[in-house]
Write a protein that holds these residues in place. Sequence first.
Motif: not given
Length: 194
Positions: A9-12, A39-41, A75-77
């Motif tokens: 689930m990381f980055g979804e 995403t920030l959380e 961060k890139r997303c």
Amino acid sequence: IHFYKRLKMFGEKGLELVKEAARTHHSLIPFNEDVVRQTLEETRALWDANRTEVAETSAIGASITLRHAAIERNKRCLLAYLNHRVEKLRTMRWQFGAVLPEEMRMNLCEPEMEFFNKYNKALAGYMRAVGTDLTNDNAPPKSLYIEVRVKQDHGEIETADGEVVLLKKGTQHHLPRDLCEQLVMQGVLEHVVS
């Protein structure tokens, strides 16, 4: 197996932002504050987990490397999503002029409105410095005069030869292109193509 599902689930949420930017390539929908916050959380939670593990083990293991990669991806997303919106704002400045239509303004968050206003000021300052309006004539004109219909009352305007024209809703005029372009972008006039 539980550990694997959590890692999957990381980055979804970050990916969701990138997909949204790709889907809305030709428009600007409201800023997705909820997904940005999530995403920030997630990024903060990953960062805290890495700090805790490094403090406990004094070593950098595979789990720290994996979480760090997820942090970098988030961060890139986020940056891709924000950059897409900023580029869209720049494009809209050239498309609509210094005043955005109300339906576009409603989709901007406060920092985006602030960026748009600062971009306006910077562009206006540059155009004053070089002595020309760069927003006119983005495409070469086919004729110097165009036929326009007035969509909303605007009052009087004066042409270069001193003629005063009353722009009253529903009227149609044959006017110099350079006099009309800004009003067309603002939605006061519409170009009538014959």
